[in-house]
Design a protein around this motif. Structure first.
Motif, PDB file in Angstrom:
ATOM      1  N   ALA A  31       1.027  -1.486   0.190  1.00  0.00           N
ATOM      2  CA  ALA A  31       0.468   0.121   0.309  1.00  0.00           C
ATOM      3  C   ALA A  31       1.332   1.048  -0.342  1.00  0.00           C
ATOM      4  N   LEU A  54       0.228   4.296  -3.110  1.00  0.00           N
ATOM      5  CA  LEU A  54      -0.319   5.412  -2.659  1.00  0.00           C
ATOM      6  C   LEU A  54       1.278   6.155  -3.007  1.00  0.00           C
ATOM      7  N   HIS A  73       0.811   7.329  -6.250  1.00  0.00           N
ATOM      8  CA  HIS A  73      -0.686   8.132  -6.751  1.00  0.00           C
ATOM      9  C   HIS A  73       0.098   9.247  -6.793  1.00  0.00           C
ATOM     10  N   ALA A  88      -0.513   4.834   4.226  1.00  0.00           N
ATOM     11  CA  ALA A  88      -0.517   3.575   3.980  1.00  0.00           C
ATOM     12  C   ALA A  88      -0.558   2.487   5.052  1.00  0.00           C
ATOM     13  N   CYS A 131      -4.360   4.526   1.698  1.00  0.00           N
ATOM     14  CA  CYS A 131      -4.502   3.426   1.028  1.00  0.00           C
ATOM     15  C   CYS A 131      -4.418   1.410   1.976  1.00  0.00           C
ATOM     16  N   ASP A 145      -7.179   6.228 -10.212  1.00  0.00           N
ATOM     17  CA  ASP A 145      -6.330   5.932 -10.574  1.00  0.00           C
ATOM     18  C   ASP A 145      -5.666   4.943 -11.576  1.00  0.00           C
ATOM     19  N   ARG A 149      -5.321   0.738 -11.599  1.00  0.00           N
ATOM     20  CA  ARG A 149      -6.664   0.307  -9.841  1.00  0.00           C
ATOM     21  C   ARG A 149      -6.764  -0.331 -10.521  1.00  0.00           C
ATOM     22  N   LEU A 177      -8.120   2.183  -2.994  1.00  0.00           N
ATOM     23  CA  LEU A 177      -7.186   3.566  -2.737  1.00  0.00           C
ATOM     24  C   LEU A 177      -8.144   4.998  -2.457  1.00  0.00           C
TER      25      LEU A 177
END
Length: 234
Positions: free
Chosen positions: A62, A66, A69, A158, A189, A215, A218, A228
């Motif tokens: 995660a 993140l 992102h 995260a 996330c 995203d 994803r 997320l």
């Protein structure tokens, strides 16, 4: 909330995680990894992993999702942001932002006291001591005066959903932060490992506005059970 009514932070050890509660992490020797997030960082982030103080010292999926992102979708929006990372472990998300984004304010990465040496090590490893501050922040406890004065408006979390007894403590800290700065956004996330993890999401939806973030990756990370979201005050 009266401080006397707050739940106290439990001492969390990786040995508390039985197979019936959550999959045990795959422990590995301490090592340093270089990450450039598919070229989104001009200079790779160096992240030291060390599980000697707990599973938070490991690089988790995660955090990777993140961090990427934030670089890809939020980079141009962060210059005037006041950024705080919760449950940072080694600090992957916050340090990635400090490395790859132009930010006017210092950035805080936070975790329990056991993770502080690793946070400080990774700050120094990336020569970010003038831009990043590592601090202790125990979920469920009152925010420090330093954090209150900072008034973070961009909060990163995260892989913070991993230990069910800590769920109400994390929710309380999110409530405190969104009360402190009602316009703040929490970029959140997590990887679903157990059915109970979705109970956290249900509780979050009751307390906050929870929106799934767009995203392009994803379809890839969703297959791995990664979610997320943006969390904001109602």
């Amino acid at each position: 909330m009266d401080d006397r009514s707050r739940p106290s932070s439990p001492e969390i050890s990786p040995l508390d995680f039985g197979e019936d509660l959550a999959p045990l992490p795959v422990y590995k020797a301490a090592a340093t990894t270089a990450l450039d997030f598919s070229g989104l960082l001009d200079e790779p982030l160096k992240l030291h992993e060390d599980l000697s103080s707990g599973c938070g010292g490991q690089l988790w999926p995660a955090g990777m999702v993140l961090a990427k992102h934030m670089l890809h979708y939020q980079r141009d929006k962060l210059q005037t942001s006041r950024v705080l990372e919760l449950g940072a472990g080694g600090g992957i998300v916050g340090l990635t932002i400090a490395k790859g984004c132009r930010i006017d304010q210092p950035l805080y990465i936070t975790d329990m006291i056991d993770m502080e040496p690793l946070m400080q090590h990774n700050i120094a490893l990336n020569e970010l001591g003038d831009r990043v501050r590592g601090r202790i922040l125990n979920w469920g406890e009152p925010l420090s005066q330093e954090i209150i004065d900072f008034k973070p408006d961009t909060i990163l979390a995260a892989d913070c959903v991993y230990f069910e007894p800590a769920f109400p403590l994390l929710l309380q800290t999110l409530k405190d932060l969104l009360t402190l700065t009602p316009t703040a956004t929490v970029f959140f996330c997590f990887k679903k490992r157990r059915r109970a993890d979705m109970q956290f999401l249900k509780s979050a939806r009751r307390a906050f506005r929870v929106t799934e973030l767009e995203d392009g990756d994803r379809p890839v990370f969703a297959r791995e059970g990664l979610f997320l979201y943006a969390i904001t005050a109602k």
